[in-house]
Scaffold this active site. Structure first.
Site, PDB file in Angstrom:
ATOM      1  N   THR A  49       0.831  -1.203   0.000  1.00 43.78           N
ATOM      2  CA  THR A  49       0.000   0.000   0.000  1.00 43.78           C
ATOM      3  C   THR A  49       0.871   1.261   0.000  1.00 43.78           C
ATOM      4  O   THR A  49       1.992   1.257   0.507  1.00 43.78           O
ATOM      5  CB  THR A  49      -0.894   0.048   1.256  1.00 43.78           C
ATOM      6  OG1 THR A  49      -0.051   0.108   2.417  1.00 43.78           O
ATOM      7  CG2 THR A  49      -1.782  -1.162   1.358  1.00 43.78           C
ATOM      8  N   LYS A  81      -8.553   1.412   3.004  1.00 42.32           N
ATOM      9  CA  LYS A  81      -7.831   0.870   1.848  1.00 42.32           C
ATOM     10  C   LYS A  81      -7.664  -0.644   1.930  1.00 42.32           C
ATOM     11  O   LYS A  81      -7.740  -1.333   0.910  1.00 42.32           O
ATOM     12  CB  LYS A  81      -6.463   1.540   1.671  1.00 42.32           C
ATOM     13  CG  LYS A  81      -5.602   1.633   2.908  1.00 42.32           C
ATOM     14  CD  LYS A  81      -4.439   2.599   2.667  1.00 42.32           C
ATOM     15  CE  LYS A  81      -3.688   2.884   3.964  1.00 42.32           C
ATOM     16  NZ  LYS A  81      -2.733   3.994   3.806  1.00 42.32           N
ATOM     17  N   LYS A 152      -4.533 -14.441  14.435  1.00 41.98           N
ATOM     18  CA  LYS A 152      -5.540 -15.474  14.700  1.00 41.98           C
ATOM     19  C   LYS A 152      -5.306 -16.683  13.803  1.00 41.98           C
ATOM     20  O   LYS A 152      -5.462 -17.839  14.216  1.00 41.98           O
ATOM     21  CB  LYS A 152      -6.942 -14.912  14.461  1.00 41.98           C
ATOM     22  CG  LYS A 152      -8.039 -15.962  14.565  1.00 41.98           C
ATOM     23  CD  LYS A 152      -9.422 -15.380  14.389  1.00 41.98           C
ATOM     24  CE  LYS A 152     -10.489 -16.483  14.488  1.00 41.98           C
ATOM     25  NZ  LYS A 152     -11.860 -15.951  14.462  1.00 41.98           N
ATOM     26  N   HIS A 290      16.108   2.123  51.696  1.00 37.35           N
ATOM     27  CA  HIS A 290      14.786   1.528  51.942  1.00 37.35           C
ATOM     28  C   HIS A 290      13.663   2.516  51.632  1.00 37.35           C
ATOM     29  O   HIS A 290      12.716   2.660  52.407  1.00 37.35           O
ATOM     30  CB  HIS A 290      14.694   1.004  53.370  1.00 37.35           C
ATOM     31  CG  HIS A 290      15.756  -0.001  53.706  1.00 37.35           C
ATOM     32  ND1 HIS A 290      15.877  -1.198  53.037  1.00 37.35           N
ATOM     33  CD2 HIS A 290      16.760   0.025  54.621  1.00 37.35           C
ATOM     34  CE1 HIS A 290      16.906  -1.876  53.527  1.00 37.35           C
ATOM     35  NE2 HIS A 290      17.464  -1.153  54.476  1.00 37.35           N
TER      36      HIS A 290
END
Length: 535
Positions: A49, A81, A152, A290
């Protein structure tokens, strides 16, 4: 609603997946042409693209524009797009299933085996101070959709979201394809990438709400990446790790220049030291043990080496406790400061920079950890603390930049108004007090702490501790209390030690008794009307 359930017997085994077609669309073009050359040389079709396609084409490689795949030019100034079935069908088709393969063939859609996508530079745009409309345009829609779809479908598609993964993909191309383990690891990185991105967007919207004076956000998303696994946590039987947040500019982003591996407690103390040192405008140093300061100081007037001067004055507050401490400086650590520290056991020094000569001195202390802050280090605007089952969120406790002007409005309730120098010392003590765990009492002289009483369960004990630590130096010093005195016994301890002035929030039901004790002793006392608890 649950997704479709398919009979497991329908799935065909697919481990190594040869790469025939790749979708490439990246904002970060680092090493893009190295990857594109490898894909082109292997005869892989590259679909791309916009500027990515132009960059690859200008390098002499064949590219198929996404518009040729979708049959539609991009629209709405590039907002749409790749959001098209011809793209997402090729990303989501599970080719282990004959039915998915059949549907692609009927629709004339070709699958992708490799997707290389990284997202619009949203975090960088926010950091640049861009206007809201410009920031909104950097919220990527098509990119995350492609990344999530490909991740996925990791059984069939390798998804790459960072140039760091290009070498392994080039190796896979040469070896005949990606394997399942590689694709699964890439999918994990991809979902982490989109989660981090969405978290940054959510945080920007939440901060916009806060800056408009609205309520704290109804939903809070915090995404962090593990930076390093630590040897252990607060104690040796606890696991520990440090994580960084997207867009963070703090101690977690500091660069370690030398020394042993940082520990869990080192990070906690270094952050506490920064909190104390960076509250000061003049060159300042804080020494912490501390999570509590055992010394905070700004430079002495007309010091030849301001940061070295500040360190020596901070160290003098409590040299015993400073042993094994963590030091933060709000200016460059100089050769002189390094020489002063040569014989003092120190765990960590954190600063915005170190002189080369100082680094040479520190080389002899191989275990000393040196942390250089990122150039864009800044104090956090919000505090987040975990509690069991949830978390707490609050505005960070910050002093206004014009605190000298604010101090002019403090209520003088006892004694005479101090000189400018004495007032400056009171302001210093008030600011230093914020970095001390409650109940907090700070004694100061000449913009340097001389006694610190911290973390006691009652304020009078904090007063006694501060006076005890100061010794003879208590006489003529000023005192700051992070919250009001509930009784006159605390101030009386300070008065008996020779304190000349006290600054405190006021607001106790026994304020009259407290003020009366100061008046009888001729001690100046201010009410600020604002407390600074630090738990």
């Amino acid at each position: 609603m649950a997704g479709p359930r398919l009979d497991p017997s329908l799935y065909r085994h697919r481990d190594t997946v040869p790469i025939r077609r790749a979708l490439v669309s990246v904002s970060d073009k680092t090493d893009l042409l190295t990857l594109a050359s490898a894909l082109a040389d292997a005869g892989i079709e590259i679909v791309s693209t916009g500027s990515t396609a132009a960059t690859i084409r200008e390098a002499g490689h064949a590219v198929t524009d996404v518009a040729a795949v979708t049959g539609m030019a991009e629209m709405l100034d590039g907002r749409v797009k790749t959001l098209h079935p011809a793209v997402h069908g090729g990303l989501l088709a599970d080719l282990r299933l004959e039915d998915h393969e059949r549907q692609l063939a009927e629709l004339g859609i070709s699958p992708f085996e490799l997707v290389v996508v990284n997202l619009y530079p949203f975090v960088e745009t926010v950091a640049s101070g861009a206007e809201p409309d410009a920031v909104v345009e950097q919220i990527d829609i098509g990119g995350p959709a492609m990344v999530r779809a490909s991740a996925k479908n990791f059984a069939n598609v390798a998804i790459v979201v960072s140039p760091e993964s290009y070498p392994s993909i080039i190796e896979a191309v040469a070896a005949g394809g990606t394997d399942l383990t590689q694709r699964r690891e890439l999918a994990a990185r991809a979902f982490s990438h989109t989660a981090t991105y969405d978290s940054a967007v959510a945080q920007w919207f939440a901060e916009g709400t806060l800056s408009d004076g609205g309520d704290l956000p109804a939903h809070l998303t915090i995404k962090a990446e593990r930076l390093a696994t630590l040897r252990y946590g607060e104690n040796s039987h606890q696991r520990g790790a440090i994580y960084t947040r997207a867009g963070g500019h703090g101690i977690a982003q500091a660069t370690q220049l030398q020394g042993k591996e940082m520990s869990f407690n080192n990070y906690v103390d270094a952050d506490a030291a920064l909190r104390a040192a960076y509250d000061m405008v003049l060159p300042a140093v804080a020494i912490v043990k501390h999570a509590n300061p055992c010394g905070i100081a700004t430079t002495a007037p007309n010091a030849l080496d301001p940061i070295a001067s500040a360190h020596l004055r901070a160290h003098e507050c409590d040299p015993v406790s400073a042993y094994g401490g963590v030091i933060a400086a709000n200016g460059t650590v100089t050769l002189k400061m390094a020489e002063n520290l040569k014989d003092i056991f120190t765990e960590v020094i954190v600063a915005p920079d170190f002189e080369p000569a100082a680094l040479e001195v520190f080389k002899s202390k191989k275990n000393l950890r040196l942390l250089k802050l990122p150039a864009d280090w800044q104090q956090e605007r919000m505090d987040v603390r975990l509690v069991s089952g949830g978390l707490l969120l609050q505005d960070a406790d910050r002093f206004p930049d014009d605190i000298v002007s604010v101090a002019k409005d403090w209520e003088l309730v006892s004694g005479e108004r101090p000189s400018d120098a004495e007032m400056e010392n009171l302001i210093f003590a008030w600011k230093a007090c914020r970095a001390v765990k409650s109940n907090a009492i700070v004694l100061a002289k000449g913009n340097a702490t001389v006694g610190v009483g911290m973390g006691q369960v009652n304020r009078v004990d904090s007063c006694r501790l501060a006076v005890e630590r100061a010794g003879d130096r208590a006489a003529g010093s000023v005192a700051a209390s992070d919250a009001f005195f509930p009784f006159a016994d605390g101030p009386q301890v300070l008065i008996d030690a020779g304190i000349s002035a006290i600054v405190q929030p006021g607001g106790s039901v026994r304020d009259d008794e407290v003020v009366d004790a100061a008046r009888k002793a001729g001690v100046t006392m201010f009410f600020t009307g604002e407390r600074h608890f630090f738990h």
